[in-house]
Design a protein around this motif. Structure first.
Motif, PDB file in Angstrom:
ATOM      1  N   GLY A  17       0.820  -1.212   0.000  1.00  0.00           N
ATOM      2  CA  GLY A  17       0.000   0.000   0.000  1.00  0.00           C
ATOM      3  C   GLY A  17       0.850   1.257   0.000  1.00  0.00           C
ATOM      4  N   ILE A  18       1.905   1.276   0.802  1.00  0.00           N
ATOM      5  CA  ILE A  18       2.794   2.432   0.849  1.00  0.00           C
ATOM      6  C   ILE A  18       3.504   2.627  -0.484  1.00  0.00           C
ATOM      7  CG2 ILE A  18       4.910   3.322   1.913  1.00  0.00           C
ATOM      8  CD1 ILE A  18       3.924   2.063   4.557  1.00  0.00           C
ATOM      9  N   ALA A  20       2.419   1.631  -3.441  1.00  0.00           N
ATOM     10  CA  ALA A  20       1.430   2.074  -4.426  1.00  0.00           C
ATOM     11  C   ALA A  20       1.127   3.561  -4.251  1.00  0.00           C
ATOM     12  CB  ALA A  20       0.156   1.252  -4.295  1.00  0.00           C
ATOM     13  N   LEU A  21       0.996   4.027  -3.024  1.00  0.00           N
ATOM     14  CA  LEU A  21       0.742   5.441  -2.751  1.00  0.00           C
ATOM     15  C   LEU A  21       1.905   6.307  -3.231  1.00  0.00           C
ATOM     16  CD1 LEU A  21      -1.166   7.486  -1.467  1.00  0.00           C
ATOM     17  CD2 LEU A  21       0.018   7.110   0.695  1.00  0.00           C
ATOM     18  N   ALA A  22       3.125   5.854  -3.013  1.00  0.00           N
ATOM     19  CA  ALA A  22       4.304   6.592  -3.461  1.00  0.00           C
ATOM     20  C   ALA A  22       4.343   6.690  -4.991  1.00  0.00           C
ATOM     21  CB  ALA A  22       5.575   5.932  -2.934  1.00  0.00           C
ATOM     22  N   ILE A  24       1.799   6.518  -7.106  1.00  0.00           N
ATOM     23  CA  ILE A  24       0.721   7.415  -7.551  1.00  0.00           C
ATOM     24  C   ILE A  24       1.115   8.868  -7.309  1.00  0.00           C
ATOM     25  CG2 ILE A  24      -1.647   8.141  -7.043  1.00  0.00           C
ATOM     26  CD1 ILE A  24      -2.301   5.164  -6.578  1.00  0.00           C
ATOM     27  N   SER A  25       1.731   9.150  -6.174  1.00  0.00           N
ATOM     28  CA  SER A  25       2.172  10.522  -5.862  1.00  0.00           C
ATOM     29  C   SER A  25       3.200  11.006  -6.874  1.00  0.00           C
ATOM     30  CB  SER A  25       2.757  10.584  -4.448  1.00  0.00           C
ATOM     31  OG  SER A  25       1.784  10.262  -3.499  1.00  0.00           O
TER      32      SER A  25
END
Length: 174
Positions: A17-18, A20-22, A24-25
């Motif tokens: 999750g971390i 994937a968030l990175a 996308i950012s």
């Protein structure tokens, strides 16, 4: 052992999750950065400029170059021309020089010297639109402006976007 496997799976999901968030950012930041580097370019007059550089006064529709100077009718007396501004909602509810409550939705104006209650035709020199206002306040007291009109009057003659404009004034004679 079962507890250990459960904790391990949760840790793996958290790490995924971390990551994937990175990702996308980073993609979003790259897209925004790219947008800033290439503003939309439009043709303005004889050259090119970005949309952000377009003067507000150029957004108002222009009148044809041959708009005649308004001729006062026999019941009107031309009293000159100059710059007009408008005052709006921030003064709504305040008392005017005539003692009435200012309402930006009414066709009123402020002038330095005309008698309170006078009716004046204000004509936008750019587009030829005119409105009749009643003088109920004193002003304008800044710059080289000859009259302050209400928001409703400014909207009627097309001064809302620019905030100020050149106008012709004619006093209506009763």
């Amino acid at each position: 052992m079962r507890v250990f496997l459960t904790l391990r799976t949760q840790r793996q999901m958290l790490i995924l999750g971390i990551v994937a968030l990175a990702v996308i950012s980073i993609i979003l930041a790259a897209a925004l950065f790219h947008d800033r580097e290439t503003p939309e370019i439009v043709k303005l007059g004889k050259g090119l400029a970005s949309v952000d550089a377009q003067p507000v006064r150029d957004l108002e529709p222009r009148a044809p170059a041959n708009v005649p100077e308004p001729v006062p009718s026999p019941s009107e007396s031309g009293i000159g021309n100059g710059r007009a501004s408008f005052y709006g909602n921030e003064l709504a509810g305040n008392r005017t020089a005539s003692g009435e409550i200012f309402d930006p939705k009414r066709l009123t104006a402020a002038h330095r010297t005309l008698p309170l209650g006078s009716r004046v035709r204000v004509t936008n020199a750019r587009n030829g639109k005119s409105v009749i206002v009643r003088i109920n306040d004193r002003g304008p007291f800044h710059g080289n402006r000859v009259i302050d009109i209400s928001t409703a009057a400014a909207r009627t003659i097309g001064l809302i976007r620019s905030g100020t404009g050149r106008v012709n004034l004619a006093l209506l004679v009763s």
